[in-house]
Design an enzyme around this catalytic site. Structure first.
Site, PDB file in Angstrom:
ATOM      1  N   ASN A  44       0.836  -1.199   0.000  1.00 32.56           N
ATOM      2  CA  ASN A  44       0.000   0.000   0.000  1.00 32.56           C
ATOM      3  C   ASN A  44       0.868   1.245   0.000  1.00 32.56           C
ATOM      4  O   ASN A  44       1.941   1.272   0.609  1.00 32.56           O
ATOM      5  CB  ASN A  44      -0.882   0.007   1.261  1.00 32.56           C
ATOM      6  CG  ASN A  44      -1.938   1.086   1.205  1.00 32.56           C
ATOM      7  OD1 ASN A  44      -2.912   0.937   0.474  1.00 32.56           O
ATOM      8  ND2 ASN A  44      -1.738   2.165   1.928  1.00 32.56           N
ATOM      9  N   ASP A  69      -5.623  21.596   8.655  1.00 32.35           N
ATOM     10  CA  ASP A  69      -5.874  20.656   7.556  1.00 32.35           C
ATOM     11  C   ASP A  69      -6.472  21.368   6.354  1.00 32.35           C
ATOM     12  O   ASP A  69      -6.456  22.585   6.264  1.00 32.35           O
ATOM     13  CB  ASP A  69      -6.722  19.487   8.054  1.00 32.35           C
ATOM     14  CG  ASP A  69      -8.058  19.966   8.578  1.00 32.35           C
ATOM     15  OD1 ASP A  69      -8.554  21.002   8.102  1.00 32.35           O
ATOM     16  OD2 ASP A  69      -8.624  19.302   9.468  1.00 32.35           O
ATOM     17  N   GLU A  72      -0.866   1.160  -5.060  1.00 33.27           N
ATOM     18  CA  GLU A  72      -0.927   2.452  -5.732  1.00 33.27           C
ATOM     19  C   GLU A  72       0.306   2.714  -6.602  1.00 33.27           C
ATOM     20  O   GLU A  72       0.230   3.466  -7.575  1.00 33.27           O
ATOM     21  CB  GLU A  72      -1.100   3.570  -4.692  1.00 33.27           C
ATOM     22  CG  GLU A  72      -2.463   3.627  -4.005  1.00 33.27           C
ATOM     23  CD  GLU A  72      -2.647   2.631  -2.859  1.00 33.27           C
ATOM     24  OE1 GLU A  72      -1.738   1.808  -2.610  1.00 33.27           O
ATOM     25  OE2 GLU A  72      -3.706   2.669  -2.204  1.00 33.27           O
TER      26      GLU A  72
HETATM   27  C1  LIG Z   1      -7.914  14.572   3.158  1.00 32.98           C
HETATM   28  C2  LIG Z   1      -7.657  14.260   4.583  1.00 32.98           C
HETATM   29  C3  LIG Z   1      -6.769  14.945   5.304  1.00 32.98           C
HETATM   30  C4  LIG Z   1      -6.000  16.089   4.842  1.00 32.98           C
HETATM   31  O1  LIG Z   1      -5.386  16.021   3.749  1.00 32.98           O
HETATM   32  O2  LIG Z   1      -5.914  17.103   5.577  1.00 32.98           O
HETATM   33  C5  LIG Z   1      -8.374  13.106   5.196  1.00 32.98           C
HETATM   34  C6  LIG Z   1      -9.824  13.326   5.405  1.00 32.98           C
HETATM   35  O3  LIG Z   1     -10.480  12.135   5.253  1.00 32.98           O
HETATM   36  P1  LIG Z   1     -12.036  11.953   5.555  1.00 32.98           P
HETATM   37  O4  LIG Z   1     -12.376  10.612   4.947  1.00 32.98           O
HETATM   38  O5  LIG Z   1     -12.791  13.069   4.878  1.00 32.98           O
HETATM   39  O6  LIG Z   1     -12.252  11.966   7.031  1.00 32.98           O
HETATM   40 MN   LIG Z   2      -4.506   1.658  -0.601  1.00 29.15          MN
END
Ligand SMILES: C/C(=C\C(=O)O)CCOP(=O)(O)O
Ligand SMILES: [Mn+2]
Length: 411
Positions: free
Chosen positions: A128, A238, A191
């Site tokens: 992965n 984030d 991937e």
């Molecule tokens: C895209 C995410 C984190 C980031 O890049 O800050 C993960 C969020 O995943 P969810 O499935 O929407 O909780």
């Molecule tokens: Mn994967």
């Protein structure tokens, strides 16, 4: 497959020299606005860094060797496996974690971070590759945010069997590897093979300690182990420009750090355009694929910047029947499970123009008829307003097919 350095130079990257750690955020922000990649060093490290690479849609197309969204989406969706060609591991060993740049991007972040860190792990015949932010704890240990997906599952199983999970952390990998590692492919699909399928093939090298396959043309590789020990990770800004909460996350113990000076290290500004494109663009592709199955034509899918290119979408479609827009709403939610609000517009409304989208809602939408609300759904872990469940809202801002004239937009 061009390396990040070749891609950055093609896109006219600006060379900035050495900058101070506390200037990194402001400088990346400035160049993302200009849509211009930058190459620089961060004080205290000899490693050359790239930022603001995917700060425009055109840069994403270039990275995926495409001339349109449809061409790029198709490459991301095809999930065709390509050949991994093994060559010798030619990286040079660095003293420690401190030899590479670490940045605290925002005042209340929990520490210094890596943001373009791709984790490669193989266990019981399954490999992965996925992005996970890394917070430095000391010269040998880091905390890693494992969103509950594939690496999370592999680590959980390892811990249940009283094992540690060996990982390679790659920073500054070719674009195809970066986009493939941001895809949501089924568990068991590696991937890196998808990246090889997008690019034609991919040169990999096996790491010295754990024999993990890593893209040979990357800047930095770290080998380490995800352990059962947990520590506080975060806060951390984030995609949504809010501080993601502090969680107990696994400790990564670093065994070795390697560098390939001919490639560029990658620092992604959290919540910036590049972060949004890298995470959001593959989800646009998936929404496009899902919606095109239920309407005659999808014109544009846009995960919009105000929603972090994660929670909000606008999709323009051509309908065959008036109910198609409602089906498009449901398909969009299926295509991207973290999506919270979606607006469906007709082909005469441009999803890239928020004023036009608002106009469509103002003139073509009636809540009693055109509003779809789904309560108690799974939303995004990033949404600070969600409490366990999320309410999803779909807005059908399309005009009735038979009354086009009444709803004409007069220029
Ligand atoms: C895209 C995410 C984190 C980031 O890049 O800050 C993960 C969020 O995943 P969810 O499935 O929407 O909780
Ligand atoms: Mn994967």
């Amino acid at each position: 497959m061009p390396s990040l350095r070749e891609l950055a130079e093609t896109l006219g990257a600006e060379h900035l020299g050495t900058i101070k750690k506390d200037q990194v955020t402001e400088i990346i922000k400035k160049y993302e606005k200009l849509g211009k990649p930058i190459i620089y060093k961060v004080e205290g490290s000899d490693v050359e860094v790239l930022s603001a690479l995917y700060s425009s849609r055109e840069a994403v197309w270039k990275a995926l060797d495409s001339r349109s969204d449809e061409e790029a989406y198709r490459k991301l969706l095809e999930l065709k496996k390509g050949e991994l060609k093994e060559i010798p591991f030619k990286f040079r060993e660095l003293d420690s974690l401190d030899s590479i740049p670490w940045v605290k991007f925002y005042p209340k972040d929990g520490g210094e971070y890596q943001t373009a860190s791709i984790f490669i792990a193989c266990r019981k015949g399954i490999c992965n590759s996925s992005f996970h932010r890394v917070m430095k704890l000391d010269a040998k240990r880091c905390a890693v945010r494992l969103v509950p997906r594939h690496l999370y599952t592999m680590h959980k199983e390892a811990v249940e069997e009283e094992e540690e999970l060996p990982v390679a952390v790659v920073i500054g990998a070719p674009s195809e590897v970066e986009f493939a590692s941001a895809l949501s492919v089924p568990f068991g699909t590696f991937e890196l093979e998808i990246a090889a399928g997008i690019a034609g093939s991919l040169e990999i090298a096996k790491t010295p300690l754990y024999s993990l396959p890593v893209p040979a043309r990357s800047a930095v590789v770290m080998e380490g182990r995800l352990t059962k020990e947990r520590v506080k990770e975060g806060p951390f800004v984030d995609l949504l420009h809010t501080y993601d909460k502090v969680r107990d996350e696994p400790v990564l113990v670093i065994d070795k750090v390697y560098w390939n000076p001919s490639e560029l290290f990658h620092l992604i500004l959290p919540g910036g355009r590049e972060h949004q494109y890298l995470m959001g663009y593959p989800r646009e592709a998936s929404i496009w694929d899902s919606v095109r199955k239920v309407v005659p034509k999808v014109h544009k899918v846009r995960l919009t910047p105000g929603g972090g290119m994660w929670l909000h979408a606008v999709v323009s479609v051509t309908k065959a029947s008036d109910g198609d827009a409602k089906n498009a709403i449901m398909a969009a939610f299926t295509g991207h499970p973290s999506l919270k609000h979606v607006v469906i517009v007709d082909e005469d409304v441009d999803p890239d123009d928020p004023e036009q989208v608002e106009w469509a809602i103002a003139t073509r939408f009636q809540a009693w008829r055109d509003l779809v609300v789904v309560n108690y759904a799974r939303g995004s872990s990033l949404d600070p307003s969600a409490e366990g469940y999320t309410s999803k809202v779909g807005i059908d801002a399309t005009a009735p097919i038979k009354e086009k004239e009444k709803f004409e937009r007069v220029e």
